[in-house]
Write an enzyme that holds these catalytic residues in place. Structure first.
Site, short mmCIF file in Angstrom:
data_model
loop_
_atom_site.label_atom_id
_atom_site.label_comp_id
_atom_site.label_asym_id
_atom_site.label_seq_id
_atom_site.Cartn_x
_atom_site.Cartn_y
_atom_site.Cartn_z
N VAL A 56 0.87 -1.19 0.00
CA VAL A 56 0.00 0.00 0.00
C VAL A 56 0.90 1.23 0.00
O VAL A 56 1.87 1.30 0.75
CB VAL A 56 -0.88 0.03 1.27
N VAL A 82 4.26 -1.53 3.52
CA VAL A 82 4.15 -0.11 3.22
C VAL A 82 5.13 0.26 2.11
O VAL A 82 6.33 0.02 2.22
CB VAL A 82 4.45 0.73 4.49
N LYS A 83 4.57 0.84 1.05
CA LYS A 83 5.42 1.28 -0.06
C LYS A 83 5.98 2.65 0.27
O LYS A 83 5.23 3.57 0.66
CB LYS A 83 4.58 1.39 -1.33
N VAL A 84 7.28 2.79 0.10
CA VAL A 84 7.95 4.05 0.43
C VAL A 84 8.75 4.46 -0.81
O VAL A 84 9.42 3.62 -1.42
CB VAL A 84 8.89 3.81 1.64
#
Ligand code: E4P
Length: 214
Positions: A56, A82-84
């Site tokens: 996400v 978590v996409k960073v």
């Protein structure tokens, strides 16, 4: 090799799950927009049908903002990644999130140096975008080979998600190189099944079988 589906289209994800071929899902704001739903509700819907990692992506620019988004996303389901983005602030956030055992996927990776930095920061996954490199006449799969060579040389635990896949050959080349994961749009997954000689062969066998029933 794991197959992720690169979509927020719940029906497409269901089809891959039914085939037992969906090891995870990746999304981004564009894919969420295409789903026509809001991010939280569609991710929760996906989490009901997919046991594997679900990436996400937020939109914050600085590490505190990214960490806040990550903490919120992590409440939605136990398998959220978590996409960073691949920025200095992004890697600060990755370092912190990894110390809190929140899984991260460093996205928008376009060079081996970026992938190396992400691995050193403790990223769970890095996502080189092969199709977008091919689009500008660079060699996307060469980047994947370089990243795998580096990660292998130092035994980094970070896994490579080959992203921005445009066709089945990207998946086959990823597999030949030993990439951990390919995340593919539903239409590419669909194309992987097809071969005209398979269809022709089935039709011929059916015809011939019918001739034995005269
Ligand atoms: C990966 O996580 C991204 O969502 C995706 O692969 C981007 O692909 P695109 O270049 O087709 O937008």
């Amino acid at each position: 090799m794991k197959f992720f589906i690169d979509t927020a289209d719940v029906e497409a994800i269901k089809k891959a799950v039914e085939l037992g071929m969906c090891d995870g899902v990746t999304t981004n704001p564009t894919l969420i927009m295409k789903s026509g739903k809001d991010q939280k509700s569609v991710i929760r819907e996906i989490a009901k049908i997919v046991k594997g990692p679900i990436s996400v992506e937020g939109i914050a620019d600085d590490a505190p903002g990214m960490i806040k988004e990550a903490e919120e996303f992590s409440k939605w389901a136990p398998n959220i990644v978590v996409k960073v983005p691949m920025t200095k602030e992004g890697l600060k956030a990755v370092r912190y999130l990894s110390s809190k055992e929140i899984q991260t996927n460093v996205t928008l990776v376009f060079s081996a140096s970026q992938a190396l930095l992400a691995a050193k920061a403790g990223a769970t996954y890095v996502s080189p975008f092969v199709g977008r490199l091919d689009d500008i006449s660079e060699n996307g799969m060469k980047l994947v080979a370089d990243i795998l060579e580096i990660f292998c040389a130092y035994d980094f635990k970070t896994e490579v998600i080959v992203a921005s896949i445009r066709h089945p050959l990207h998946v086959v080349d990823s597999a030949r190189m030993g990439a951990h994961i390919a995340t593919m749009p539903a239409d590419v997954f669909e194309k992987m099944f097809r071969h005209p000689l398979t269809d022709k062969g089935i039709a011929q066998f059916k015809d011939d079988y019918a001739k034995t029933k005269k």
